[in-house]
Design a protein around this motif. Structure first.
Motif, PDB file in Angstrom:
ATOM      1  N   GLY A  24       0.833  -1.203   0.000  1.00 47.07           N
ATOM      2  CA  GLY A  24       0.000   0.000   0.000  1.00 47.07           C
ATOM      3  C   GLY A  24       0.862   1.246   0.000  1.00 47.07           C
ATOM      4  N   GLY A  25       0.293   2.349  -0.441  1.00 45.70           N
ATOM      5  CA  GLY A  25       1.051   3.588  -0.526  1.00 45.70           C
ATOM      6  C   GLY A  25       1.526   4.131   0.800  1.00 45.70           C
ATOM      7  N   ASP A  26       0.860   3.756   1.905  1.00 43.45           N
ATOM      8  CA  ASP A  26       1.257   4.235   3.226  1.00 43.45           C
ATOM      9  C   ASP A  26       2.188   3.260   3.951  1.00 43.45           C
ATOM     10  N   ASP A  27       2.477   2.131   3.316  1.00 46.38           N
ATOM     11  CA  ASP A  27       3.316   1.111   3.942  1.00 46.38           C
ATOM     12  C   ASP A  27       4.793   1.416   3.714  1.00 46.38           C
ATOM     13  N   PRO A  28       5.596   1.558   4.782  1.00 48.46           N
ATOM     14  CA  PRO A  28       7.017   1.892   4.614  1.00 48.46           C
ATOM     15  C   PRO A  28       7.783   0.857   3.790  1.00 48.46           C
ATOM     16  N   VAL A  29       7.425  -0.405   3.928  1.00 46.36           N
ATOM     17  CA  VAL A  29       8.131  -1.444   3.179  1.00 46.36           C
ATOM     18  C   VAL A  29       7.800  -1.329   1.689  1.00 46.36           C
ATOM     19  N   THR A  30       6.554  -1.059   1.378  1.00 47.40           N
ATOM     20  CA  THR A  30       6.165  -0.848  -0.023  1.00 47.40           C
ATOM     21  C   THR A  30       6.906   0.334  -0.615  1.00 47.40           C
ATOM     22  N   ARG A  31       6.968   1.420   0.136  1.00 47.75           N
ATOM     23  CA  ARG A  31       7.648   2.617  -0.361  1.00 47.75           C
ATOM     24  C   ARG A  31       9.143   2.363  -0.539  1.00 47.75           C
ATOM     25  N   ALA A  32       9.730   1.534   0.314  1.00 47.11           N
ATOM     26  CA  ALA A  32      11.137   1.181   0.160  1.00 47.11           C
ATOM     27  C   ALA A  32      11.354   0.392  -1.131  1.00 47.11           C
ATOM     28  N   ALA A  33      10.431  -0.514  -1.429  1.00 42.66           N
ATOM     29  CA  ALA A  33      10.532  -1.296  -2.665  1.00 42.66           C
ATOM     30  C   ALA A  33      10.426  -0.390  -3.890  1.00 42.66           C
ATOM     31  N   VAL A  34       9.507   0.566  -3.835  1.00 40.57           N
ATOM     32  CA  VAL A  34       9.365   1.524  -4.927  1.00 40.57           C
ATOM     33  C   VAL A  34      10.650   2.332  -5.094  1.00 40.57           C
ATOM     34  N   SER A  35      11.236   2.727  -3.982  1.00 34.99           N
ATOM     35  CA  SER A  35      12.476   3.498  -4.015  1.00 34.99           C
ATOM     36  C   SER A  35      13.598   2.708  -4.677  1.00 34.99           C
ATOM     37  N   VAL A  36      13.672   1.425  -4.379  1.00 35.76           N
ATOM     38  CA  VAL A  36      14.691   0.574  -4.994  1.00 35.76           C
ATOM     39  C   VAL A  36      14.485   0.520  -6.504  1.00 35.76           C
ATOM     40  N   MET A  37      13.231   0.317  -6.944  1.00 35.98           N
ATOM     41  CA  MET A  37      12.958   0.236  -8.376  1.00 35.98           C
ATOM     42  C   MET A  37      13.323   1.527  -9.101  1.00 35.98           C
ATOM     43  N   SER A  38      13.193   2.652  -8.415  1.00 31.72           N
ATOM     44  CA  SER A  38      13.449   3.940  -9.062  1.00 31.72           C
ATOM     45  C   SER A  38      14.933   4.204  -9.293  1.00 31.72           C
ATOM     46  N   VAL A  39      15.817   3.469  -8.611  1.00 24.73           N
ATOM     47  CA  VAL A  39      17.255   3.702  -8.782  1.00 24.73           C
ATOM     48  C   VAL A  39      17.948   2.601  -9.577  1.00 24.73           C
ATOM     49  N   LEU A  40      17.211   1.555  -9.938  1.00 26.30           N
ATOM     50  CA  LEU A  40      17.835   0.468 -10.684  1.00 26.30           C
ATOM     51  C   LEU A  40      18.249   0.927 -12.084  1.00 26.30           C
ATOM     52  N   PRO A  41      19.370   0.412 -12.597  1.00 27.67           N
ATOM     53  CA  PRO A  41      19.722   0.702 -13.993  1.00 27.67           C
ATOM     54  C   PRO A  41      18.631   0.180 -14.923  1.00 27.67           C
ATOM     55  N   ALA A  42      18.385   0.899 -16.014  1.00 30.13           N
ATOM     56  CA  ALA A  42      17.325   0.506 -16.948  1.00 30.13           C
ATOM     57  C   ALA A  42      17.539  -0.918 -17.461  1.00 30.13           C
TER      58      ALA A  42
ATOM     59  N   SER B 144      11.182  -6.549   4.621  1.00 28.69           N
ATOM     60  CA  SER B 144      11.280  -5.395   5.521  1.00 28.69           C
ATOM     61  C   SER B 144      11.956  -4.278   4.744  1.00 28.69           C
ATOM     62  N   ILE B 145      12.089  -3.107   5.360  1.00 34.45           N
ATOM     63  CA  ILE B 145      12.716  -1.985   4.645  1.00 34.45           C
ATOM     64  C   ILE B 145      14.203  -2.230   4.400  1.00 34.45           C
ATOM     65  N   SER B 146      14.788  -3.199   5.113  1.00 39.03           N
ATOM     66  CA  SER B 146      16.210  -3.499   4.929  1.00 39.03           C
ATOM     67  C   SER B 146      16.445  -4.866   4.301  1.00 39.03           C
ATOM     68  N   ASP B 147      15.378  -5.531   3.876  1.00 39.47           N
ATOM     69  CA  ASP B 147      15.501  -6.867   3.280  1.00 39.47           C
ATOM     70  C   ASP B 147      14.642  -6.922   2.017  1.00 39.47           C
ATOM     71  N   ILE B 148      15.221  -6.431   0.931  1.00 40.06           N
ATOM     72  CA  ILE B 148      14.529  -6.400  -0.357  1.00 40.06           C
ATOM     73  C   ILE B 148      15.356  -7.167  -1.375  1.00 40.06           C
ATOM     74  N   SER B 149      14.707  -8.039  -2.106  1.00 40.24           N
ATOM     75  CA  SER B 149      15.411  -8.804  -3.135  1.00 40.24           C
ATOM     76  C   SER B 149      14.646  -8.743  -4.451  1.00 40.24           C
TER      77      SER B 149
END
Length: 230
Positions: free
Chosen positions: A148-166, A179-184
């Motif tokens: 969800g948009g208010d979920d910190p873990v979701t927002r962390a995942a979105v943040s990761v996707m935004s910095v990945l090389p194309a 978790s916010i520190s365990d994304i794969s």
């Protein structure tokens, strides 16, 4: 005693004042005509950038009264109304004289989706959930406990996707966020990238692609100064 030069000078100044007064009157009349009559009314609306958003929906949000002068439309208010459409990220409204209103729309683009009984929830790079519909081909699925948009873990995942090389984005099939520190990142070819948290994002983005040229199935860049391959 006034000389002939004084007399002609006064005449010249008088004519200048008269022409100036006439010029002001003409400009005033033209301004009134343009402001209060349909002489400069909006006759054409051009919409650029709308693909997922129906053009008619954009036109409805503009709310341009019939016969309204170009000088009397509030382009800022129009842009705000168009930007309120869920799938619109930004909107700009411009006057193009004599009678055209130009609308430039930037739509939201999904970077992740998650499933629910209602359908696929699409999220953009700002973490905004903007649609529930069939997910476009190539958009990675998010696997997390409370999406969800208010979920910190979701927002962390979105943040990761935004910095990945194309070059890596197009390979990602699923983002698993425990978790916010365990994304794969599960890639489409079966390999996995252990990303960790959102820290050191630029460094991780720099080392991940060279690392993926090595043989292996699990590529750990969670500590970018000590990457590993299994």
């Amino acid at each position: 005693m006034r000389t002939a030069g004084d007399w002609f000078g006064a005449q010249h100044r008088g004519r200048l004042r008269l022409w100036s007064l006439l010029g002001v009157c003409v400009l005033t009349v033209l301004a009134v005509v343009a402001w209060f009559t349909p002489a400069l009314s909006v006759s054409t609306v051009e919409i650029d950038g709308a693909a997922a958003v129906p053009e008619q929906e954009v036109r409805d949000k503009l709310e341009i009264p019939s016969g309204r002068s170009m000088l009397r439309i509030d382009t800022d208010a129009m842009a705000r109304r168009v930007a309120s459409i869920t799938k619109v990220r930004t909107a700009r409204v411009q006057r193009v004289f004599p009678s055209t209103v130009k609308v430039t729309v930037v739509e939201r683009t999904p970077v992740l989706f998650w499933d629910s009984p209602q359908g696929a929830h699409l999220m953009d790079t700002e973490g905004v959930e903007f649609a529930i519909e069939v997910s476009p081909i190539g958009v990675p699925k998010l696997d997390t406990a409370h999406p969800g948009g208010d979920d910190p873990v979701t927002r962390a995942a979105v943040s990761v996707m935004s910095v990945l090389p194309a070059a890596l984005v197009i390979q990602v099939d699923e983002v698993v966020a425990r978790s916010i520190s365990d994304i794969s990142l599960n890639l489409r070819d079966g390999r996995t990238v252990l990303w960790g948290g959102t820290n050191d994002a630029e460094r991780k983005a720099a080392v991940v692609m060279p690392l993926l040229t090595r043989d292996g199935t699990v590529f750990d860049v969670s500590s970018p100064n000590l990457v590993t391959v299994k």
